[in-house]
Design a protein around this motif. Structure first.
Motif, mmCIF file in Angstrom:
data_model
loop_
_atom_site.group_PDB
_atom_site.id
_atom_site.type_symbol
_atom_site.label_atom_id
_atom_site.label_comp_id
_atom_site.label_asym_id
_atom_site.label_seq_id
_atom_site.Cartn_x
_atom_site.Cartn_y
_atom_site.Cartn_z
ATOM 1 N N ARG A 1 28.385 -0.284 30.123
ATOM 2 C CA ARG A 1 27.409 0.075 29.094
ATOM 3 C C ARG A 1 26.166 0.676 29.735
ATOM 4 N N ARG A 2 25.746 0.131 30.868
ATOM 5 C CA ARG A 2 24.583 0.691 31.566
ATOM 6 C C ARG A 2 24.864 2.128 32.008
ATOM 7 N N ILE A 3 26.065 2.389 32.463
ATOM 8 C CA ILE A 3 26.430 3.747 32.861
ATOM 9 C C ILE A 3 26.398 4.679 31.657
ATOM 10 N N ARG B 1 22.542 -2.282 20.921
ATOM 11 C CA ARG B 1 22.024 -1.197 20.089
ATOM 12 C C ARG B 1 20.497 -1.304 19.992
ATOM 13 N N ALA B 2 19.984 -2.501 19.824
ATOM 14 C CA ALA B 2 18.527 -2.696 19.740
ATOM 15 C C ALA B 2 17.848 -2.264 21.039
ATOM 16 N N ASP B 3 18.475 -2.551 22.169
ATOM 17 C CA ASP B 3 17.939 -2.102 23.462
ATOM 18 C C ASP B 3 17.875 -0.576 23.497
ATOM 19 N N VAL C 1 17.734 1.540 20.980
ATOM 20 C CA VAL C 1 16.713 2.032 20.058
ATOM 21 C C VAL C 1 15.342 1.954 20.732
ATOM 22 N N ARG C 2 15.070 0.859 21.390
ATOM 23 C CA ARG C 2 13.780 0.679 22.069
ATOM 24 C C ARG C 2 13.624 1.677 23.213
ATOM 25 N N LEU C 3 14.670 1.827 24.037
ATOM 26 C CA LEU C 3 14.592 2.753 25.177
ATOM 27 C C LEU C 3 14.424 4.193 24.705
ATOM 28 N N SER C 4 15.223 4.601 23.732
ATOM 29 C CA SER C 4 15.170 5.989 23.281
ATOM 30 C C SER C 4 13.843 6.292 22.588
ATOM 31 N N ALA C 5 13.278 5.336 21.884
ATOM 32 C CA ALA C 5 11.973 5.546 21.242
ATOM 33 C C ALA C 5 10.893 5.776 22.291
ATOM 34 N N ALA C 6 10.981 5.053 23.385
ATOM 35 C CA ALA C 6 9.999 5.214 24.461
ATOM 36 C C ALA C 6 10.103 6.585 25.117
ATOM 37 N N TRP C 7 11.258 7.208 25.061
ATOM 38 C CA TRP C 7 11.461 8.517 25.689
ATOM 39 C C TRP C 7 11.113 9.677 24.769
ATOM 40 N N LYS C 8 10.918 9.414 23.496
ATOM 41 C CA LYS C 8 10.691 10.508 22.539
ATOM 42 C C LYS C 8 9.469 11.345 22.869
ATOM 43 N N ASP C 9 8.348 10.718 23.217
ATOM 44 C CA ASP C 9 7.134 11.482 23.530
ATOM 45 C C ASP C 9 7.364 12.409 24.717
ATOM 46 N N GLU C 10 8.024 11.889 25.740
ATOM 47 C CA GLU C 10 8.307 12.718 26.917
ATOM 48 C C GLU C 10 9.219 13.889 26.545
ATOM 49 N N LEU C 11 10.214 13.638 25.723
ATOM 50 C CA LEU C 11 11.113 14.714 25.303
ATOM 51 C C LEU C 11 10.381 15.737 24.437
ATOM 52 N N GLU C 12 9.503 15.283 23.554
ATOM 53 C CA GLU C 12 8.714 16.203 22.736
ATOM 54 C C GLU C 12 7.851 17.098 23.612
#
Length: 159
Positions: free
Chosen positions: A48-50, A81-83, A85-96
């Protein structure tokens, strides 16, 4: 049932080359245990980590950022899934910000960026007399444009 997987099993099940697994391990993204014969063994949550690593890489996240994110996860279980959601939300600003930078680059690629290196006595419209050069070395105009393009919360551009 044995909960540990060999490097070959992880490679086969994840679709990642053995060399990539060794690289991920060297970078601290995944971890293995060693047998008495010094062979690597991975827990099943490594799969899953991979998966998280591969998706994050596909969207352009640097390995250091991925490692920091994975370090926030408990080591005793697979990411949930909750992990994610949290990780991807933290990356959104950088991706924007990356999207804004790439859009600006795309939209101005055919123009002189006024950094001095492309305007030496040739670009009389965008940088007459190389006035941007007086502001210092480097891409002064480009840096200012990037600063203005930074998105605010909610995905709107500043400016």
């Amino acid at each position: 049932m044995n909960m540990e997987l060999t490097v070959g099993q992880v490679a086969e099940r994840s679709g990642v080359a053995v060399s990539a697994l060794h690289f991920y391990e060297a970078k601290g993204l995944i971890h293995s245990l060693r047998t008495a014969g010094n062979q690597r063994r991975y827990s099943r949550d490594t799969l899953r980590r991979i998966a998280v690593i591969r998706v994050a890489q596909r969207v352009g996240m640097p390995l250091a950022t991925i490692r920091e994110a994975l370090d926030t996860l408990p080591g005793s279980r697979a990411p949930t899934r909750a992990d994610w959601v949290r990780l991807s939300a933290a990356w959104k600003d950088e991706l924007e910000q990356r999207i804004a930078n790439l859009s600006l680059m795309r939209d101005t690629l055919d123009q002189c960026i006024g950094c001095g290196c492309l305007s030496i006595d040739r670009c009389r419209l965008a940088n007459p007399d190389d006035t941007w050069g007086e502001q210092g070395s480097g891409a002064q105009r480009w840096a200012a444009a990037l600063q203005q393009a930074k998105p605010r919360r909610g995905g709107k551009r500043a400016g």
